[in-house]
Design a protein around this motif. Structure first.
Motif, PDB file in Angstrom:
ATOM      1  N   SER A 130     -14.076  -8.326 -14.430  1.00 33.77           N
ATOM      2  CA  SER A 130     -12.833  -8.434 -13.679  1.00 33.77           C
ATOM      3  C   SER A 130     -12.125  -7.090 -13.738  1.00 33.77           C
ATOM      4  O   SER A 130     -12.325  -6.310 -14.672  1.00 33.77           O
ATOM      5  CB  SER A 130     -11.934  -9.536 -14.244  1.00 33.77           C
ATOM      6  N   ALA A 131     -11.278  -6.815 -12.726  1.00 36.58           N
ATOM      7  CA  ALA A 131     -10.681  -5.484 -12.605  1.00 36.58           C
ATOM      8  C   ALA A 131      -9.174  -5.549 -12.429  1.00 36.58           C
ATOM      9  O   ALA A 131      -8.640  -6.470 -11.800  1.00 36.58           O
ATOM     10  CB  ALA A 131     -11.304  -4.733 -11.428  1.00 36.58           C
ATOM     11  N   GLN A 132      -8.486  -4.552 -13.000  1.00 40.74           N
ATOM     12  CA  GLN A 132      -7.070  -4.308 -12.780  1.00 40.74           C
ATOM     13  C   GLN A 132      -6.895  -2.843 -12.407  1.00 40.74           C
ATOM     14  O   GLN A 132      -7.652  -1.985 -12.862  1.00 40.74           O
ATOM     15  CB  GLN A 132      -6.245  -4.607 -14.034  1.00 40.74           C
ATOM     16  N   GLN A 133      -5.890  -2.548 -11.577  1.00 39.48           N
ATOM     17  CA  GLN A 133      -5.646  -1.163 -11.207  1.00 39.48           C
ATOM     18  C   GLN A 133      -4.816  -0.477 -12.291  1.00 39.48           C
ATOM     19  O   GLN A 133      -3.894  -1.056 -12.856  1.00 39.48           O
ATOM     20  CB  GLN A 133      -4.903  -1.075  -9.875  1.00 39.48           C
ATOM     21  N   VAL A 134      -5.159   0.772 -12.569  1.00 32.71           N
ATOM     22  CA  VAL A 134      -4.442   1.573 -13.563  1.00 32.71           C
ATOM     23  C   VAL A 134      -3.595   2.608 -12.836  1.00 32.71           C
ATOM     24  O   VAL A 134      -4.109   3.384 -12.025  1.00 32.71           O
ATOM     25  CB  VAL A 134      -5.420   2.293 -14.515  1.00 32.71           C
ATOM     26  N   ILE A 135      -2.282   2.605 -13.108  1.00 37.66           N
ATOM     27  CA  ILE A 135      -1.401   3.634 -12.555  1.00 37.66           C
ATOM     28  C   ILE A 135      -0.538   4.173 -13.679  1.00 37.66           C
ATOM     29  O   ILE A 135      -0.484   3.600 -14.769  1.00 37.66           O
ATOM     30  CB  ILE A 135      -0.512   3.094 -11.419  1.00 37.66           C
ATOM     31  N   LYS A 136       0.146   5.271 -13.419  1.00 37.32           N
ATOM     32  CA  LYS A 136       1.053   5.847 -14.404  1.00 37.32           C
ATOM     33  C   LYS A 136       2.490   5.684 -13.940  1.00 37.32           C
ATOM     34  O   LYS A 136       2.798   5.880 -12.759  1.00 37.32           O
ATOM     35  CB  LYS A 136       0.746   7.333 -14.626  1.00 37.32           C
ATOM     36  N   ASN A 137       3.379   5.318 -14.887  1.00 37.21           N
ATOM     37  CA  ASN A 137       4.793   5.231 -14.551  1.00 37.21           C
ATOM     38  C   ASN A 137       5.439   6.605 -14.693  1.00 37.21           C
ATOM     39  O   ASN A 137       4.773   7.596 -14.968  1.00 37.21           O
ATOM     40  CB  ASN A 137       5.491   4.180 -15.411  1.00 37.21           C
ATOM     41  N   GLU A 138       6.762   6.642 -14.519  1.00 30.85           N
ATOM     42  CA  GLU A 138       7.474   7.922 -14.560  1.00 30.85           C
ATOM     43  C   GLU A 138       7.350   8.630 -15.901  1.00 30.85           C
ATOM     44  O   GLU A 138       7.389   9.853 -15.986  1.00 30.85           O
ATOM     45  CB  GLU A 138       8.957   7.690 -14.264  1.00 30.85           C
ATOM     46  N   ALA A 139       7.219   7.839 -16.967  1.00 34.82           N
ATOM     47  CA  ALA A 139       7.110   8.421 -18.301  1.00 34.82           C
ATOM     48  C   ALA A 139       5.698   8.918 -18.592  1.00 34.82           C
ATOM     49  O   ALA A 139       5.427   9.413 -19.678  1.00 34.82           O
ATOM     50  CB  ALA A 139       7.536   7.401 -19.352  1.00 34.82           C
ATOM     51  N   GLY A 140       4.795   8.750 -17.642  1.00 30.83           N
ATOM     52  CA  GLY A 140       3.419   9.163 -17.842  1.00 30.83           C
ATOM     53  C   GLY A 140       2.580   8.144 -18.570  1.00 30.83           C
ATOM     54  O   GLY A 140       1.432   8.425 -18.927  1.00 30.83           O
ATOM     55  N   GLU A 141       3.139   6.954 -18.776  1.00 32.79           N
ATOM     56  CA  GLU A 141       2.413   5.896 -19.475  1.00 32.79           C
ATOM     57  C   GLU A 141       1.570   5.102 -18.488  1.00 32.79           C
ATOM     58  O   GLU A 141       2.007   4.820 -17.368  1.00 32.79           O
ATOM     59  CB  GLU A 141       3.399   4.964 -20.183  1.00 32.79           C
TER      60      GLU A 141
ATOM     61  N   ASP B 127       0.832  -1.209   0.000  1.00 32.75           N
ATOM     62  CA  ASP B 127       0.000   0.000   0.000  1.00 32.75           C
ATOM     63  C   ASP B 127       0.867   1.261   0.000  1.00 32.75           C
ATOM     64  O   ASP B 127       0.533   2.255  -0.658  1.00 32.75           O
ATOM     65  CB  ASP B 127      -0.931  -0.005   1.215  1.00 32.75           C
ATOM     66  N   LEU B 128       1.974   1.233   0.748  1.00 34.51           N
ATOM     67  CA  LEU B 128       2.890   2.376   0.742  1.00 34.51           C
ATOM     68  C   LEU B 128       3.556   2.539  -0.613  1.00 34.51           C
ATOM     69  O   LEU B 128       3.707   3.647  -1.126  1.00 34.51           O
ATOM     70  CB  LEU B 128       3.948   2.194   1.830  1.00 34.51           C
ATOM     71  N   ALA B 129       3.943   1.417  -1.227  1.00 35.05           N
ATOM     72  CA  ALA B 129       4.609   1.477  -2.529  1.00 35.05           C
ATOM     73  C   ALA B 129       3.674   1.956  -3.630  1.00 35.05           C
ATOM     74  O   ALA B 129       4.134   2.427  -4.671  1.00 35.05           O
ATOM     75  CB  ALA B 129       5.175   0.100  -2.888  1.00 35.05           C
ATOM     76  N   SER B 130       2.383   1.843  -3.426  1.00 33.34           N
ATOM     77  CA  SER B 130       1.437   2.316  -4.436  1.00 33.34           C
ATOM     78  C   SER B 130       1.447   3.844  -4.545  1.00 33.34           C
ATOM     79  O   SER B 130       0.987   4.394  -5.535  1.00 33.34           O
ATOM     80  CB  SER B 130       0.016   1.828  -4.120  1.00 33.34           C
TER      81      SER B 130
ATOM     82  N   THR C 241       3.871  -9.496  -2.403  1.00 37.53           N
ATOM     83  CA  THR C 241       5.282  -9.133  -2.555  1.00 37.53           C
ATOM     84  C   THR C 241       5.577  -8.718  -3.990  1.00 37.53           C
ATOM     85  O   THR C 241       6.257  -7.710  -4.238  1.00 37.53           O
ATOM     86  CB  THR C 241       6.187 -10.311  -2.161  1.00 37.53           C
ATOM     87  N   LEU C 242       5.079  -9.475  -4.954  1.00 42.14           N
ATOM     88  CA  LEU C 242       5.302  -9.138  -6.360  1.00 42.14           C
ATOM     89  C   LEU C 242       4.620  -7.833  -6.736  1.00 42.14           C
ATOM     90  O   LEU C 242       5.170  -7.038  -7.518  1.00 42.14           O
ATOM     91  CB  LEU C 242       4.789 -10.282  -7.248  1.00 42.14           C
ATOM     92  N   GLN C 243       3.446  -7.590  -6.197  1.00 40.15           N
ATOM     93  CA  GLN C 243       2.774  -6.303  -6.437  1.00 40.15           C
ATOM     94  C   GLN C 243       3.629  -5.152  -5.906  1.00 40.15           C
ATOM     95  O   GLN C 243       3.775  -4.110  -6.559  1.00 40.15           O
ATOM     96  CB  GLN C 243       1.410  -6.279  -5.757  1.00 40.15           C
ATOM     97  N   THR C 244       4.210  -5.342  -4.715  1.00 40.60           N
ATOM     98  CA  THR C 244       5.065  -4.316  -4.122  1.00 40.60           C
ATOM     99  C   THR C 244       6.267  -4.040  -5.005  1.00 40.60           C
ATOM    100  O   THR C 244       6.603  -2.880  -5.290  1.00 40.60           O
ATOM    101  CB  THR C 244       5.535  -4.757  -2.722  1.00 40.60           C
ATOM    102  N   LEU C 245       6.931  -5.109  -5.465  1.00 40.69           N
ATOM    103  CA  LEU C 245       8.097  -4.944  -6.330  1.00 40.69           C
ATOM    104  C   LEU C 245       7.715  -4.271  -7.650  1.00 40.69           C
ATOM    105  O   LEU C 245       8.479  -3.461  -8.191  1.00 40.69           O
ATOM    106  CB  LEU C 245       8.739  -6.308  -6.599  1.00 40.69           C
ATOM    107  N   ARG C 246       6.524  -4.597  -8.148  1.00 37.30           N
ATOM    108  CA  ARG C 246       6.074  -3.991  -9.411  1.00 37.30           C
ATOM    109  C   ARG C 246       5.875  -2.483  -9.232  1.00 37.30           C
ATOM    110  O   ARG C 246       6.246  -1.687 -10.109  1.00 37.30           O
ATOM    111  CB  ARG C 246       4.773  -4.656  -9.860  1.00 37.30           C
ATOM    112  N   TYR C 247       5.295  -2.091  -8.108  1.00 36.27           N
ATOM    113  CA  TYR C 247       5.146  -0.664  -7.821  1.00 36.27           C
ATOM    114  C   TYR C 247       6.516   0.013  -7.704  1.00 36.27           C
ATOM    115  O   TYR C 247       6.745   1.081  -8.269  1.00 36.27           O
ATOM    116  CB  TYR C 247       4.388  -0.455  -6.502  1.00 36.27           C
ATOM    117  N   LEU C 248       7.426  -0.605  -6.959  1.00 38.92           N
ATOM    118  CA  LEU C 248       8.743  -0.008  -6.723  1.00 38.92           C
ATOM    119  C   LEU C 248       9.514   0.164  -8.026  1.00 38.92           C
ATOM    120  O   LEU C 248      10.268   1.131  -8.189  1.00 38.92           O
ATOM    121  CB  LEU C 248       9.548  -0.873  -5.747  1.00 38.92           C
ATOM    122  N   ALA C 249       9.321  -0.761  -8.960  1.00 39.69           N
ATOM    123  CA  ALA C 249      10.035  -0.694 -10.237  1.00 39.69           C
ATOM    124  C   ALA C 249       9.509   0.408 -11.143  1.00 39.69           C
ATOM    125  O   ALA C 249      10.123   0.697 -12.179  1.00 39.69           O
ATOM    126  CB  ALA C 249       9.960  -2.048 -10.954  1.00 39.69           C
TER     127      ALA C 249
END
Length: 264
Positions: A188-199, A12-15, A48-56
């Motif tokens: 079914s649902a997936q969360q949408v976030i933006k990476n550093e490039a705005g993608e 949750d923090l990494a999100s 754990t994998l979700q956390t690593l995916r956020y951190l990356a």
């Protein structure tokens, strides 16, 4: 504390983008996440994998994560491990590929936050979901499912893009929304976030085995003067308590848990 609660809090923090640098630089969190990749509980593995995916998502974190002792080997072992769900193995492969991709010139690092913006600092947060199967005939099903979740404050649909922006209490796990939506049997649902490039990127959400708090009545709406994600963007982060808890921050407690659990 137990393993699942610790890694769920870290996820949750990494999100929150402003926390990702701090988590990776902490001496206890990243080694602990590597050790969690060998856990037998699939819920712990997925979180754990979700956390690593956020951190990356913060490209400056990738070299540190890749060079963390045991990280790449543990991801390889996880991809080859029998008996795991496709969600876990595919997310492990995605994280591995991100960390193993050719390095690009590192962007200028943002100033390191001095502390975490914890869930207690906010009364609400907004989550954007991509909902597979959402159309005009199923919108009512989705609305009904979300209204039943205790902690959902409001939601709006963008039907053309199959999106739903949901405002929820800060202590409600995002997975509860995915579980409620999956309960319709057609969505079914997936969360949408933006990476550093705005993608925009999609983050898989666990949609089974998650407790969904149920509403006994329609959810309460927060007044407009409550914090909103739009007003939070340019706002300086500041401490909300006059002095720190004598036991230290939650992060220190989590690092202590990891140390006591895995180092003996």
């Amino acid at each position: 504390m137990d393993a699942l609660s610790v890694v769920s809090q870290l996820r949750d923090l990494a999100s929150e983008p402003q926390n990702r640098d701090v988590i990776v630089q902490d001496q206890g969190c990243l080694p602990g996440l590597v050790l969690f990749l060998d856990h037998q509980n699939p819920d712990v593995l997925f979180a754990t994998l979700q956390t690593l995916r956020y951190l990356a998502e913060l490209s400056a974190n990738i070299p540190t994560m890749k060079n963390e002792l045991g990280m790449m080997v543990s991801l390889e072992n996880l991809m080859a491990r029998d008996g795991l769900s496709i969600d876990i193995t595919s997310l492990a492969k995605e994280v591995y590929n991100i960390l193993n991709a050719p390095a690009n010139p590192p962007p200028e690092r943002r100033k390191k936050p001095q502390f975490f913006l914890n869930s207690s600092n906010k009364k609400a947060k907004s989550i954007t979901l991509h909902i597979q199967g959402l159309d005009s005939s199923h919108r009512g099903l989705c609305e009904e499912a979300l209204l039943k979740v205790k902690g959902v404050i409001s939601f709006t649909f963008q039907m053309a893009s199959k999106r739903c922006t949901v405002r929820i209490r800060s202590d409600l796990p995002t997975e509860s929304l995915a579980t409620a939506i999956a309960g319709t049997k057609v969505l079914s649902a997936q969360q949408v976030i933006k990476n550093e490039a705005g993608e925009e990127v999609y983050i898989p959400l666990k949609s089974s085995g998650v407790d969904v708090p149920q509403n006994s009545a329609l959810p309460d709406y927060l007044p407009e003067e409550e914090e909103s994600p739009v007003r939070e963007v340019d706002r300086a982060i500041s401490r909300t308590t006059a002095k720190e808890d004598s036991n230290g921050s939650w992060l220190n407690a989590a690092a202590s848990f990891l140390t006591k659990t895995f180092y003996w």
